[in-house]
Design a protein around this motif. Structure first.
Motif, short mmCIF file in Angstrom:
data_model
loop_
_atom_site.label_atom_id
_atom_site.label_comp_id
_atom_site.label_asym_id
_atom_site.label_seq_id
_atom_site.Cartn_x
_atom_site.Cartn_y
_atom_site.Cartn_z
N UNK A 137 19.69 46.40 35.05
CA UNK A 137 21.13 46.42 35.33
C UNK A 137 21.77 45.11 34.90
N UNK A 138 21.15 44.00 35.33
CA UNK A 138 21.69 42.68 34.99
C UNK A 138 21.73 42.50 33.49
N UNK A 139 20.66 42.93 32.86
CA UNK A 139 20.55 42.78 31.41
C UNK A 139 21.66 43.55 30.72
N UNK A 140 21.93 44.75 31.25
CA UNK A 140 22.97 45.60 30.68
C UNK A 140 24.31 44.90 30.78
N UNK A 141 24.61 44.34 31.98
CA UNK A 141 25.87 43.64 32.20
C UNK A 141 25.97 42.47 31.23
N UNK A 142 24.88 41.69 31.13
CA UNK A 142 24.89 40.52 30.27
C UNK A 142 25.15 40.92 28.83
N UNK A 143 24.49 42.00 28.40
CA UNK A 143 24.63 42.37 27.00
C UNK A 143 26.06 42.82 26.72
#
Lengths: 325, 256
Positions: free
Chosen positions: A143-149
């Protein structure tokens, strides 16, 4: 009978070998599951067991030390896991060690990881409950990675626009121009030359100012001579009075000009008639022609008079006077 | 109605077989015990089968490993070959292959032996001489088959795993210790115990079917061949049926 005995020995060996394999197999499996050997129990409480099941491995700093013996739900909210740990680890695991549920590899079985924290805390005893830590959850991480990307994508788009603007901008062209450094160098050289000249000029100015202060030269005279100053004031006064006279003169001139203007504008006036009336102009022309003719005739009459005997003597006297003069 | 007749025949055969097994259990626990004959049968049935079982299970382990390898490599899990081969051998391949070989060797030999004794009326002669032929011939053989097959299965498992170890090392390099720790790490009691227990049933089935077919053979020497043949066929089928039942029972008990 001897054959029977040797057959029996072989049979016994065969059966024992088979049982040995069975026992070995069971023992190895049991050893892996820590069924044999001395163990002691440690507990830990989690809010989420994350798929941990009975029999999962327990690791201390990555070393296999035991298995999960029991998983129970406590008061509807917490999960208590009971781990059976190799008794040898009693000298190693301390009360403040942190327990977390991890994964063996990326998609492997769940494991319980015990991580040591300090060397000063007391050793964990049978039945102690250890501190737990919610470990990194793969879903949360994704989830965090998705937001960051997504954020990165936005930033990248803006950076792209900025870069394009810079590319199109004059500054970039200036920076990109290879002749600029040469020009800058030349300019700097000129500036240096100019500044050296300026310093020379400044020195001369300094001299001039000194001269002026000492009353030398024309400017010095102007600034230092008091008589000259009073003369100038007098001249100024005169210029002032002259300008006042000129003023009244200008007023008079204006009146004259007005009169002339009126004369020109007024249709019945003689000036207007002279300037604008074409019949009068023709008449004048004719009159002037007649005058010309009259004058010509008069000249002929005069010439004739000169040669007239009555008047010839007068004219001769006149000529003689002229010559004697 | 040939179908009806064959169904009738099948059912009567099944009933006879069940009766035969019941007779075995009745005789089994009653003295006098034929201990010496039982031990001799164990030697013949168990020990003499070891060579054949060793060869077949060794080849099975080796071949299974090499056959598995390409697809495991394709999935990028070549390191899991010992685990998968270990589970396959211990849970299924070891018991079933051993039992089938055992049925082929022992089932036929029991069927032929008892059948020839039956058609040459040796069994009747025994009965006349005062020896209980059922107890002497049948009970010892069934008991020996039941008790020896699990031993053979265990040794067969070990040999098959060794074959698998060699199979892994043909293409890759895996140390002996790593191979065994990988095999045992992935095995649990629920893998070993059902397999071990079902091998008793396999042994019992082979012994019972072989003895029944031999004991009930008739029509002279021709019947001997037929009873030997059908002993192998029926016991092989029964092995698979038992295998099917065991996996269901183990599943229901949560041991799978």
């Amino acid at each position: 009978m001897a054959k029977r005995t040797s057959d029996n020995i072989r049979l016994g060996t065969f059966v024992l070998a088979g049982l040995l394999v069975l026992v070995l197999l069971l023992y190895m499996i049991g050893k892996n599951e820590h069924l044999f050997g001395a163990t002691y129990m440690l507990k830990a409480r989690f809010f989420n067991a994350r798929g941990l099941v009975k029999g999962n491995n327990v690791r201390f700093s990555g070393i296999q030390v035991g298995t999960v013996r029991k998983i129970t739900i406590e008061e509807n909210t917490q999960i208590e896991i009971v781990m059976s740990i190799d008794r040898k680890m009693r000298q190693v695991i301390r009360k403040d060690a942190v327990v977390a549920i991890g994964t063996d590899g990326l998609v492997g079985d769940k494991v319980v990881d015990i991580t040591p924290v300090s060397l000063t805390s007391r050793l964990a005893q049978e039945g102690d409950t250890l501190i737990t830590r919610a470990s990194a959850n793969l879903t949360n991480m994704l989830d965090t990675l998705d937001q960051s990307s997504r954020d990165i994508a936005v930033v990248a788009a803006e950076l792209k626009i900025t870069a394009q603007r810079i590319n199109r901008s004059a500054i970039w062209r200036l920076l990109d121009d290879s002749t600029v450094p040469e020009d800058v160098k030349a300019t700097l050289f000129n500036i240096r030359k100019a500044s050296s000249r300026v310093s020379g000029i400044a020195g001369k100015l300094d001299e001039m100012v000194n001269d002026v202060q000492n009353g030398q030269g024309a400017a010095g005279t102007i600034l230092k001579d008091s008589l000259f100053a009073s003369n100038i004031r007098l001249a100024g006064d005169k210029i002032y009075s002259a300008s006042e006279t000129a003023d009244s003169l200008v007023v008079l001139l204006k009146n004259v000009a007005d009169n002339v203007h009126n004369g020109v504008v007024e249709k019945n006036g003689p000036v207007h008639a002279l300037l604008y009336d074409t019949t009068i102009a023709q008449k004048l022309n004719i009159s002037l022609d007649n005058i010309q003719k009259g004058t010509d005739g008069f000249n002929q009459s005069m010439e004739a008079l000169k040669h007239n005997f009555l008047l010839r003597g007068y004219f001769r006297k006149q000529e003689k006077k002229k010559i004697s003069k | 109605m040939p179908q009806a007749i064959s169904i009738k025949l099948f059912l009567s055969e099944a009933g006879d077989l069940a009766q035969f097994a019941g007779r075995f259990f009745r005789q089994c626990f009653r003295p006098p015990y034929e201990v010496a004959e039982f031990i001799r049968q164990c030697f013949v049935i168990g020990y003499r089968s070891l060579g054949l079982v060793s060869l077949t299970t060794f080849i099975m382990g080796l071949v299974l490993t090499m056959q598995l390898r390409p697809s495991m490599v394709a999935y990028g899990v070549a390191s899991q070959i010992p685990a998968i081969v270990g589970i396959a051998i211990v849970r299924e391949i070891g018991p079933v292959i051993t039992a089938l070989i055992f049925a082929g060797k022992i089932g036929s030999s029991i069927g032929a032996e008892l059948g020839s004794m039956k058609v040459t009326e040796q069994i009747d002669a025994m009965e006349v001489s005062g020896t209980n032929p059922f107890r002497y011939l049948v009970v010892t053989r069934i008991l020996a088959a039941t008790l020896m097959l699990p031993v053979l299965v265990m040794l067969g498992d070990a040999i098959a795993l060794y074959g698998a170890y060699l199979g892994v090392n043909i293409r890759g390099i895996t140390s002996f210790n790593l191979f065994w720790s990988q095999v045992f790490d992935n095995l649990s009691f629920s893998d070993v115990l059902p397999a071990f227990i079902k091998s008793y049933f396999f042994g019992f089935a082979v012994g019972t079917v072989g003895c029944y077919k031999g004991y009930s053979s008739r029509k002279g020497t021709e019947g001997v061949g037929r009873s030997a043949n059908s002993a192998v066929v029926v016991s092989s089928v029964v092995i698979f049926i038992i295998d099917l039942l065991t996996v269901q029972i183990a599943d229901a008990m949560g041991l799978n």
